[in-house]
Scaffold this motif. Structure first.
Motif, PDB file in Angstrom:
ATOM      1  N   MET A  83       0.831  -1.302   0.037  1.00  0.00           N
ATOM      2  CA  MET A  83      -0.022   0.155   0.181  1.00  0.00           C
ATOM      3  C   MET A  83       0.859   1.194   0.103  1.00  0.00           C
ATOM      4  O   MET A  83       0.399   2.262   0.408  1.00  0.00           O
ATOM      5  CB  MET A  83      -0.882   0.158   0.835  1.00  0.00           C
ATOM      6  N   ALA A  84       2.249   1.225  -0.603  1.00  0.00           N
ATOM      7  CA  ALA A  84       2.940   2.279  -0.531  1.00  0.00           C
ATOM      8  C   ALA A  84       2.316   3.344  -1.348  1.00  0.00           C
ATOM      9  O   ALA A  84       1.426   3.219  -2.594  1.00  0.00           O
ATOM     10  CB  ALA A  84       4.256   1.897  -1.232  1.00  0.00           C
ATOM     11  N   GLY A  85       2.081   4.792  -0.619  1.00  0.00           N
ATOM     12  CA  GLY A  85       1.590   5.948  -1.434  1.00  0.00           C
ATOM     13  C   GLY A  85       0.149   5.938  -1.158  1.00  0.00           C
ATOM     14  O   GLY A  85      -0.674   6.775  -1.611  1.00  0.00           O
ATOM     15  N   LYS A  86      -0.246   5.002  -0.241  1.00  0.00           N
ATOM     16  CA  LYS A  86      -1.941   4.797  -0.035  1.00  0.00           C
ATOM     17  C   LYS A  86      -2.022   5.025   1.491  1.00  0.00           C
ATOM     18  O   LYS A  86      -1.221   4.556   2.084  1.00  0.00           O
ATOM     19  CB  LYS A  86      -2.549   3.550  -0.531  1.00  0.00           C
ATOM     20  N   TYR A  87      -3.259   5.329   1.881  1.00  0.00           N
ATOM     21  CA  TYR A  87      -3.396   5.494   3.270  1.00  0.00           C
ATOM     22  C   TYR A  87      -4.554   4.845   3.582  1.00  0.00           C
ATOM     23  O   TYR A  87      -5.708   5.005   3.060  1.00  0.00           O
ATOM     24  CB  TYR A  87      -3.385   7.019   3.534  1.00  0.00           C
ATOM     25  N   VAL A  88      -4.787   3.907   4.867  1.00  0.00           N
ATOM     26  CA  VAL A  88      -5.733   3.193   5.274  1.00  0.00           C
ATOM     27  C   VAL A  88      -6.330   3.928   6.462  1.00  0.00           C
ATOM     28  O   VAL A  88      -5.667   4.085   7.412  1.00  0.00           O
ATOM     29  CB  VAL A  88      -5.383   1.811   5.327  1.00  0.00           C
ATOM     30  N   TYR A  89      -7.820   4.074   6.496  1.00  0.00           N
ATOM     31  CA  TYR A  89      -8.553   4.466   7.532  1.00  0.00           C
ATOM     32  C   TYR A  89      -9.571   3.429   8.044  1.00  0.00           C
ATOM     33  O   TYR A  89     -10.133   2.510   7.148  1.00  0.00           O
ATOM     34  CB  TYR A  89      -9.041   5.741   6.970  1.00  0.00           C
ATOM     35  N   ALA A  90      -9.863   3.447   9.104  1.00  0.00           N
ATOM     36  CA  ALA A  90     -10.987   2.652   9.667  1.00  0.00           C
ATOM     37  C   ALA A  90     -12.271   3.018   8.778  1.00  0.00           C
ATOM     38  O   ALA A  90     -12.167   4.140   8.575  1.00  0.00           O
ATOM     39  CB  ALA A  90     -11.268   3.160  11.305  1.00  0.00           C
ATOM     40  N   GLY A  91     -12.804   1.898   8.410  1.00  0.00           N
ATOM     41  CA  GLY A  91     -14.153   2.293   7.391  1.00  0.00           C
ATOM     42  C   GLY A  91     -14.927   3.370   7.879  1.00  0.00           C
ATOM     43  O   GLY A  91     -15.454   3.465   9.112  1.00  0.00           O
ATOM     44  N   LEU A  92     -15.215   4.551   6.895  1.00  0.00           N
ATOM     45  CA  LEU A  92     -15.918   5.675   7.359  1.00  0.00           C
ATOM     46  C   LEU A  92     -17.332   5.334   7.246  1.00  0.00           C
ATOM     47  O   LEU A  92     -17.757   4.510   6.539  1.00  0.00           O
ATOM     48  CB  LEU A  92     -15.572   6.789   6.323  1.00  0.00           C
ATOM     49  N   THR A  93     -17.913   5.898   8.240  1.00  0.00           N
ATOM     50  CA  THR A  93     -19.504   5.997   8.439  1.00  0.00           C
ATOM     51  C   THR A  93     -20.121   7.187   8.332  1.00  0.00           C
ATOM     52  O   THR A  93     -19.726   8.480   8.898  1.00  0.00           O
ATOM     53  CB  THR A  93     -19.982   5.461   9.682  1.00  0.00           C
ATOM     54  N   ASP A  94     -21.128   7.353   7.449  1.00  0.00           N
ATOM     55  CA  ASP A  94     -21.878   8.332   7.536  1.00  0.00           C
ATOM     56  C   ASP A  94     -23.384   8.059   8.265  1.00  0.00           C
ATOM     57  O   ASP A  94     -23.946   7.455   8.219  1.00  0.00           O
ATOM     58  CB  ASP A  94     -22.571   8.636   5.937  1.00  0.00           C
ATOM     59  N   SER A  95     -23.371   9.034   9.457  1.00  0.00           N
ATOM     60  CA  SER A  95     -24.020   8.793  10.426  1.00  0.00           C
ATOM     61  C   SER A  95     -25.681   9.403  10.126  1.00  0.00           C
ATOM     62  O   SER A  95     -26.346   9.218  11.005  1.00  0.00           O
ATOM     63  CB  SER A  95     -23.519   9.482  11.987  1.00  0.00           C
ATOM     64  N   TYR A 280     -27.557   0.869   8.813  1.00  0.00           N
ATOM     65  CA  TYR A 280     -27.937   0.852  10.193  1.00  0.00           C
ATOM     66  C   TYR A 280     -29.061   1.851  10.100  1.00  0.00           C
ATOM     67  O   TYR A 280     -28.971   2.945   9.747  1.00  0.00           O
ATOM     68  CB  TYR A 280     -26.810   1.459  11.352  1.00  0.00           C
ATOM     69  N   ALA A 281     -30.310   1.560  10.293  1.00  0.00           N
ATOM     70  CA  ALA A 281     -31.567   2.050  10.038  1.00  0.00           C
ATOM     71  C   ALA A 281     -32.576   2.486  11.003  1.00  0.00           C
ATOM     72  O   ALA A 281     -32.557   1.694  11.836  1.00  0.00           O
ATOM     73  CB  ALA A 281     -32.422   1.442   8.856  1.00  0.00           C
ATOM     74  N   ALA A 282     -33.209   3.651  11.078  1.00  0.00           N
ATOM     75  CA  ALA A 282     -34.258   3.880  11.811  1.00  0.00           C
ATOM     76  C   ALA A 282     -35.709   3.855  10.935  1.00  0.00           C
ATOM     77  O   ALA A 282     -35.678   4.463   9.930  1.00  0.00           O
ATOM     78  CB  ALA A 282     -34.054   5.291  12.521  1.00  0.00           C
ATOM     79  N   GLY A 513     -22.812   5.206  18.258  1.00  0.00           N
ATOM     80  CA  GLY A 513     -24.275   5.699  18.279  1.00  0.00           C
ATOM     81  C   GLY A 513     -25.001   4.541  17.527  1.00  0.00           C
ATOM     82  O   GLY A 513     -26.220   4.858  17.585  1.00  0.00           O
ATOM     83  N   ALA A 514     -24.611   3.516  17.092  1.00  0.00           N
ATOM     84  CA  ALA A 514     -25.302   2.266  16.742  1.00  0.00           C
ATOM     85  C   ALA A 514     -25.077   1.182  17.349  1.00  0.00           C
ATOM     86  O   ALA A 514     -25.504  -0.029  17.165  1.00  0.00           O
ATOM     87  CB  ALA A 514     -24.835   2.139  15.101  1.00  0.00           C
ATOM     88  N   PHE A 515     -24.561   1.130  18.708  1.00  0.00           N
ATOM     89  CA  PHE A 515     -24.560   0.031  19.624  1.00  0.00           C
ATOM     90  C   PHE A 515     -23.507  -1.040  18.929  1.00  0.00           C
ATOM     91  O   PHE A 515     -23.502  -1.964  19.308  1.00  0.00           O
ATOM     92  CB  PHE A 515     -25.768  -0.587  19.917  1.00  0.00           C
ATOM     93  N   GLN A 516     -22.417  -0.437  18.286  1.00  0.00           N
ATOM     94  CA  GLN A 516     -21.659  -1.280  17.406  1.00  0.00           C
ATOM     95  C   GLN A 516     -20.051  -1.108  17.605  1.00  0.00           C
ATOM     96  O   GLN A 516     -19.389  -1.710  17.086  1.00  0.00           O
ATOM     97  CB  GLN A 516     -21.912  -1.454  15.797  1.00  0.00           C
ATOM     98  N   GLU A 517     -19.971  -0.486  18.762  1.00  0.00           N
ATOM     99  CA  GLU A 517     -18.444  -0.314  19.084  1.00  0.00           C
ATOM    100  C   GLU A 517     -17.530  -1.272  19.198  1.00  0.00           C
ATOM    101  O   GLU A 517     -16.364  -1.265  19.076  1.00  0.00           O
ATOM    102  CB  GLU A 517     -18.051   0.689  20.024  1.00  0.00           C
TER     103      GLU A 517
END
Length: 564
Positions: A83-95, A280-282, A513-517
């Motif tokens: 992954m040289a030249g790339k950056y990995v993040y914990a998967g992003l969530t749109d809340s 994750y839905a309401a 916020g989704a009880f998934q920590e």
């Protein structure tokens, strides 16, 4: 697999014939499906904020650490990615977003980003020419605050000349107000004598005739007469919406108000293996009786989780529909509430506590925020703790844009979670000073004030109200400036957050916020293998460069759901 010159990794070696020279050693091969190495991984885990490598097996993370320690997984059938030249993040969530609307956006007229009123009307006219008489002209996204010629709401007078035989319904970008034409008013039976509905309003000409700009609950009468979409159309919109989200880098979206019709379709999509992001839905408060009876619904792989009830209270600041304690600085009223009344909501809140369901409520103005804190507190006090299905119900207030200091503390005291969209805080630069005046700006979009009190902010986009781009949301949170880098007088740059906080706003805090920590939200062994990969390091590059970075890969449950 054989390794060369790894004498320093003694634990891997079964037999070593010498060090300091080329030797071959037989190494233990730990099974893995995928290994990413030679990168910076931002884990969103305070105990190990960065790592060089990560390994996954199935849909879970099995290793987080150094390149050297990852070698034992780089063998067998594992997909090994430098992954040289790339950056990995914990998967992003749109809340906070509406996935079906994201998928439907390309199918109707999009008015986002048009610079003038005239160009907007011209776009509607060109689109309407291809709509047959009697069929509805539909679109979304107009927003007067961005127009350079006239900054006023659209009315039927702008569109009637070319839509005489075609009913028209076009929500403003906020989704809480809309333009309708005379034909739509006629079909809905709305006349000069029609009273404003509770929790809504028909704007009117000087003689009292509705002018075609309708707010909040006044929109529902028009929605009710638009022919329903087919199941196939909705399914395609949901599938496309998830893909568009994965393409941008979201690994989960939290859908703030999903009708049960869509819930059932989502189950089909899941069964067919068609989900490219988690959801994750309401359920909508209008269908509260259904979720209170059926309870939470979740798939075994946590790809889909229905656990909440979405409530709607006031309007938006841009439309002057947000409920304020004091009058608007530029109008002689203080907005409106009661899209859902207290009488309607009170029994739902109590039942939700007993059933372990989360409540998410749309509130924007300070009056709406204060009222809902009161209502939540009354529900908490009205149900004995031993009857609560969940000790910490984690109820949320969505948007919560204007929060006086005394009410900020009540979030802490009551355990309420703010779910906020940073892009609102920069887009509203164009009108919030006029709507609120300087004093209220000091506690508007008060991200850092809330963080200073120890609150977790769930970061979202409210797409399709906004574009739904994680780059814009992250930039807005840390820069608190328009996309061109400008700001406004009195806009309180000190209320922006650090990059570390912003990353948490879109990773581990939404998981909480989704009880998934304990399942996702950070890169930790045992959690789901959800990652977002960009070509730039958001934590170090200049703020403006965040906006031009590119998502290279989205991984959900160990599967690549988007790759550039």
């Amino acid at each position: 697999m054989k390794f060369r010159n790894f004498c320093g990794i003694a634990a891997l070696m079964l037999m070593v014939s010498g060090c300091g020279q080329d030797t071959e050693v037989e190494a233990v091969c730990e099974p893995a499906d995928m290994v990413m190495y030679n990168t910076t991984i931002y884990t969103a885990n305070d105990n190990q904020w960065t790592a060089e490598a990560v390994a996954t097996l199935g849909d879970k993370i099995i290793f987080v650490g150094s390149n050297a320690d990852a070698e034992k997984y780089m063998c067998g059938d594992a997909r090994i990615m430098d992954m040289a030249g790339k950056y990995v993040y914990a998967g992003l969530t749109d809340s906070h977003q509406h996935v079906e609307g994201v998928g439907k956006r390309p199918k109707t007229l999009s008015l986002f980003g048009i610079g003038t009123l005239k160009e907007t009307v011209d776009a509607i006219k060109a689109f309407a020419e291809n709509v047959s008489d009697g069929e509805w002209v539909q679109g979304r996204g107009w927003i007067e605050r961005e127009w350079t010629d006239e900054e006023r709401f659209l009315t039927k007078h702008d569109v009637d000349p070319f839509t005489a035989n075609k009913p028209l319904f076009m929500p403003r970008a906020d989704g809480v107000s809309a333009l309708v034409n005379s034909k739509a008013l006629e079909l809905a039976g709305v006349t000069k004598d029609t009273p404003d509905p509770t929790g809504g309003k028909f704007e009117r000409d000087a003689d009292g005739t509705p002018n075609g700009y309708v707010l909040a609950t006044a929109m529902e009468i028009f929605r009710s007469i638009i022919p329903p979409e087919t199941k196939e159309y909705i399914k395609d919109s949901l599938t496309q919406g998830m893909y568009e989200n994965a393409k941008l880098g979201w690994t989960q979206t939290q859908d703030a108000g999903m009708p049960y019709e869509q819930v059932e379709i989502m189950k089909e999509i899941h069964a067919e293996g068609g989900m490219s992001t988690r959801i994750y839905a309401a359920a909508n408060v209008m269908e509260a009786a259904t979720i209170l009876e059926r309870g939470r619904e979740v798939t075994d792989d946590d790809m889909f989780d229905l656990r909440g009830i979405k409530v709607y209270i006031d309007g938006t600041l841009g439309s002057r529909g947000a409920a304020l304690i004091e009058n608007y600085a530029d109008a002689d009223h203080n907005g409106f509430m009661n899209r859902t009344t207290k009488e309607e909501l009170e029994p739902i809140l109590r039942d939700a506590l007993r059933k372990g369901l989360q409540v998410e409520t749309h509130v924007i103005g300070d009056r709406a925020v204060r009222s809902l804190l009161d209502w939540y507190e009354e529900a908490f006090n009205g149900v004995p703790k031993d009857e609560w299905a969940v000790k910490n119900p984690r109820w949320r207030l969505e948007h919560a844009q204007i929060i006086p200091a005394e009410d900020q503390q009540r979030f802490v005291d009551l355990g309420i979670i703010p779910s906020m969209q940073p892009s609102h805080g920069i887009g509203d630069l164009n009108f919030a000073p006029d709507r609120l005046g300087p004093e209220r700006l000091g506690h508007s979009y008060p991200w850092q004030q809330l963080v200073d009190r120890g609150l977790m902010i769930l970061g979202g986009s409210d797409a399709p109200v906004e574009l739904g781009d994680p780059r814009i949301e992250f930039y807005a949170a840390v820069a608190r400036k328009r996309l061109d880098g400008t700001s406004g007088e009195g806009w309180h740059p000190e209320l922006a957050v650090t990059r570390e906080t912003a990353l948490k706003m879109f990773t581990i805090w939404p998981a909480y916020g989704a009880f998934q920590e304990n399942l996702r939200g950070s890169v930790e062994v045992g959690k789901y293998a959800d990652f977002t990969v960009f070509d730039r390091d958001w934590m170090t590059i200049p703020e403006a460069d965040i906006l031009t970075s590119e998502n290279l890969m989205t991984i959900v449950g160990g599967k690549i759901t988007y790759e550039k």
